[in-house]
Motif scaffolding. Structure first.
Motif, PDB file in Angstrom:
ATOM      1  N   GLY A   2       0.815  -1.208   0.000  1.00 33.36           N
ATOM      2  CA  GLY A   2       0.000   0.000   0.000  1.00 33.36           C
ATOM      3  C   GLY A   2       0.847   1.255   0.000  1.00 33.36           C
ATOM      4  O   GLY A   2       0.623   2.184  -0.791  1.00 33.36           O
ATOM      5  N   SER A   3       1.847   1.306   0.873  1.00 34.83           N
ATOM      6  CA  SER A   3       2.754   2.455   0.909  1.00 34.83           C
ATOM      7  C   SER A   3       3.526   2.560  -0.400  1.00 34.83           C
ATOM      8  O   SER A   3       3.792   3.658  -0.905  1.00 34.83           O
ATOM      9  N   SER A   4       3.875   1.410  -0.957  1.00 30.10           N
ATOM     10  CA  SER A   4       4.589   1.397  -2.234  1.00 30.10           C
ATOM     11  C   SER A   4       3.745   2.039  -3.333  1.00 30.10           C
ATOM     12  O   SER A   4       4.247   2.806  -4.151  1.00 30.10           O
ATOM     13  N   ALA A   5       2.441   1.734  -3.346  1.00 33.52           N
ATOM     14  CA  ALA A   5       1.542   2.326  -4.343  1.00 33.52           C
ATOM     15  C   ALA A   5       1.431   3.831  -4.159  1.00 33.52           C
ATOM     16  O   ALA A   5       1.369   4.583  -5.134  1.00 33.52           O
ATOM     17  N   GLN A   6       1.433   4.293  -2.907  1.00 30.52           N
ATOM     18  CA  GLN A   6       1.349   5.722  -2.631  1.00 30.52           C
ATOM     19  C   GLN A   6       2.604   6.454  -3.088  1.00 30.52           C
ATOM     20  O   GLN A   6       2.531   7.509  -3.721  1.00 30.52           O
ATOM     21  N   ILE A   7       3.759   5.895  -2.761  1.00 29.80           N
ATOM     22  CA  ILE A   7       5.026   6.506  -3.164  1.00 29.80           C
ATOM     23  C   ILE A   7       5.166   6.471  -4.681  1.00 29.80           C
ATOM     24  O   ILE A   7       5.578   7.450  -5.308  1.00 29.80           O
ATOM     25  N   PHE A   8       4.814   5.340  -5.270  1.00 31.75           N
ATOM     26  CA  PHE A   8       4.888   5.183  -6.725  1.00 31.75           C
ATOM     27  C   PHE A   8       4.020   6.226  -7.429  1.00 31.75           C
ATOM     28  O   PHE A   8       4.449   6.862  -8.393  1.00 31.75           O
ATOM     29  N   ASN A   9       2.819   6.427  -6.938  1.00 39.74           N
ATOM     30  CA  ASN A   9       1.902   7.393  -7.536  1.00 39.74           C
ATOM     31  C   ASN A   9       2.453   8.810  -7.450  1.00 39.74           C
ATOM     32  O   ASN A   9       2.369   9.589  -8.415  1.00 39.74           O
ATOM     33  N   ALA A  10       3.041   9.165  -6.295  1.00 39.03           N
ATOM     34  CA  ALA A  10       3.591  10.506  -6.112  1.00 39.03           C
ATOM     35  C   ALA A  10       4.739  10.770  -7.074  1.00 39.03           C
ATOM     36  O   ALA A  10       4.819  11.847  -7.694  1.00 39.03           O
ATOM     37  N   PHE A  11       5.632   9.798  -7.228  1.00 31.89           N
ATOM     38  CA  PHE A  11       6.743   9.955  -8.167  1.00 31.89           C
ATOM     39  C   PHE A  11       6.235   9.976  -9.610  1.00 31.89           C
ATOM     40  O   PHE A  11       6.678  10.785 -10.430  1.00 31.89           O
ATOM     41  N   TYR A  12       5.326   9.067  -9.905  1.00 32.65           N
ATOM     42  CA  TYR A  12       4.814   8.914 -11.268  1.00 32.65           C
ATOM     43  C   TYR A  12       4.169  10.199 -11.778  1.00 32.65           C
ATOM     44  O   TYR A  12       4.346  10.578 -12.943  1.00 32.65           O
ATOM     45  N   ARG A  13       3.443  10.888 -10.912  1.00 27.67           N
ATOM     46  CA  ARG A  13       2.723  12.089 -11.315  1.00 27.67           C
ATOM     47  C   ARG A  13       3.577  13.355 -11.283  1.00 27.67           C
ATOM     48  O   ARG A  13       3.187  14.382 -11.826  1.00 27.67           O
ATOM     49  N   SER A  14       4.738  13.285 -10.651  1.00 26.80           N
ATOM     50  CA  SER A  14       5.599  14.464 -10.560  1.00 26.80           C
ATOM     51  C   SER A  14       6.827  14.389 -11.457  1.00 26.80           C
ATOM     52  O   SER A  14       7.454  15.415 -11.736  1.00 26.80           O
ATOM     53  N   GLN A  15       7.171  13.182 -11.932  1.00 28.90           N
ATOM     54  CA  GLN A  15       8.357  13.012 -12.771  1.00 28.90           C
ATOM     55  C   GLN A  15       7.995  12.220 -14.031  1.00 28.90           C
ATOM     56  O   GLN A  15       7.808  10.998 -13.954  1.00 28.90           O
ATOM     57  N   PRO A  16       7.895  12.886 -15.178  1.00 33.38           N
ATOM     58  CA  PRO A  16       7.485  12.212 -16.422  1.00 33.38           C
ATOM     59  C   PRO A  16       8.379  11.030 -16.812  1.00 33.38           C
ATOM     60  O   PRO A  16       7.900  10.063 -17.402  1.00 33.38           O
ATOM     61  N   ASP A  17       9.670  11.104 -16.490  1.00 30.57           N
ATOM     62  CA  ASP A  17      10.593  10.034 -16.892  1.00 30.57           C
ATOM     63  C   ASP A  17      10.765   8.970 -15.811  1.00 30.57           C
ATOM     64  O   ASP A  17      11.635   8.097 -15.918  1.00 30.57           O
ATOM     65  N   PHE A  18       9.937   9.017 -14.791  1.00 30.26           N
ATOM     66  CA  PHE A  18      10.081   8.080 -13.674  1.00 30.26           C
ATOM     67  C   PHE A  18       9.977   6.618 -14.107  1.00 30.26           C
ATOM     68  O   PHE A  18      10.823   5.801 -13.706  1.00 30.26           O
ATOM     69  N   PRO A  19       8.983   6.207 -14.913  1.00 25.97           N
ATOM     70  CA  PRO A  19       8.903   4.795 -15.329  1.00 25.97           C
ATOM     71  C   PRO A  19      10.162   4.302 -16.021  1.00 25.97           C
ATOM     72  O   PRO A  19      10.648   3.194 -15.742  1.00 25.97           O
ATOM     73  N   ALA A  20      10.702   5.111 -16.929  1.00 28.15           N
ATOM     74  CA  ALA A  20      11.906   4.709 -17.659  1.00 28.15           C
ATOM     75  C   ALA A  20      13.096   4.572 -16.710  1.00 28.15           C
ATOM     76  O   ALA A  20      13.903   3.643 -16.833  1.00 28.15           O
ATOM     77  N   GLN A  21      13.198   5.486 -15.758  1.00 27.03           N
ATOM     78  CA  GLN A  21      14.314   5.426 -14.808  1.00 27.03           C
ATOM     79  C   GLN A  21      14.203   4.208 -13.893  1.00 27.03           C
ATOM     80  O   GLN A  21      15.210   3.573 -13.575  1.00 27.03           O
ATOM     81  N   VAL A  22      12.987   3.885 -13.482  1.00 32.98           N
ATOM     82  CA  VAL A  22      12.785   2.709 -12.622  1.00 32.98           C
ATOM     83  C   VAL A  22      13.201   1.436 -13.353  1.00 32.98           C
ATOM     84  O   VAL A  22      13.847   0.551 -12.772  1.00 32.98           O
ATOM     85  N   SER A  23      12.848   1.343 -14.627  1.00 33.26           N
ATOM     86  CA  SER A  23      13.228   0.156 -15.413  1.00 33.26           C
ATOM     87  C   SER A  23      14.739   0.028 -15.516  1.00 33.26           C
ATOM     88  O   SER A  23      15.296  -1.079 -15.411  1.00 33.26           O
ATOM     89  N   LYS A  24      15.430   1.156 -15.708  1.00 32.37           N
ATOM     90  CA  LYS A  24      16.895   1.133 -15.780  1.00 32.37           C
ATOM     91  C   LYS A  24      17.499   0.704 -14.449  1.00 32.37           C
ATOM     92  O   LYS A  24      18.448  -0.074 -14.411  1.00 32.37           O
TER      93      LYS A  24
END
Length: 205
Positions: free
Chosen positions: A77-99
């Motif tokens: 649950g906390s992971s989903a909250q943190i993920f959402n905050a990063f995802y909505r504030s940093q456009p390149d977040f998904p690509a960086q997480v994959s790297k």
């Protein structure tokens, strides 16, 4: 007009389901994530939707978080909250997480992952993820987003002996629980509230 075989080949899945293998895997993963998050009723709809919209990236973020904090029992649950905050504030977040996820190795120490991440230009990402988990916030200053308070990882080392700092004497949100039962003092026994006429009736009897 005859069908162009090249178009059919590019658009018709070979598994006979009407969906490509990638779409099926993403759909199944999304359903698994959604089912997992059902156990966290306090999550907002946006937080659930972000995780289920990007289930693969969310899964990678969860594994990265476990590796970089060296905590295997972190909350989905906390992971989903943190993920959402990063995802909505940093456009390149998904690509960086994959790297960053690609750099994670079995049995790898957090400090080793941090060093490899720095070498690959992902040092700031690692720092921001660790900061989010340990402080319960994402971002800085007036733009920071509060994710968790009492569940922040920085309180775990002393959780067996100290209450999380708060104005509530018995921990965060203590005032929301039902008050403990209080014993009735002896001076407040039932005899004091007996009507005088009832007392007379008893005595005459």
């Amino acid at each position: 007009m005859e069908n162009d075989p090249s178009i059919i080949g590019n658009n018709t899945p070979e598994n006979g389901t009407g969906f490509s293998r990638r779409e099926l895997l993403k759909g199944l993963t999304s359903a698994m994530v959604a089912t997992t998050l059902l156990g966290f009723p306090l999550l907002s709809q946006a937080e659930k939707e972000t995780a289920t919209r990007e289930p693969v990236i969310f899964g990678q973020f969860y594994l990265v978080s476990q590796a970089i904090t060296e905590h295997k029992n972190i909350s989905e649950g906390s992971s989903a909250q943190i993920f959402n905050a990063f995802y909505r504030s940093q456009p390149d977040f998904p690509a960086q997480v994959s790297k960053l996820h690609a750099l994670v190795k079995p049995g790898q120490a957090a400090k080793d992952l941090q060093e490899v991440a720095k070498q690959n230009g992902l040092g700031e990402l690692v720092t921001s993820i660790v900061t989010a988990w340990y402080t319960g916030t994402v971002g800085h200053g007036t733009d920071s987003i509060l994710i968790a308070y009492k569940d922040a990882l920085m309180y775990r080392p002393v959780s067996d002996g100290l209450i999380v700092p708060t104005y509530c004497g018995n921990g965060p949100l203590y005032f929301t629980a039902a008050p403990p039962a209080a014993a009735m003092p002896e001076s407040m026994n039932a005899d004091r509230f007996t009507h005088p006429s009832e007392t007379n009736v008893v005595s005459k009897a």
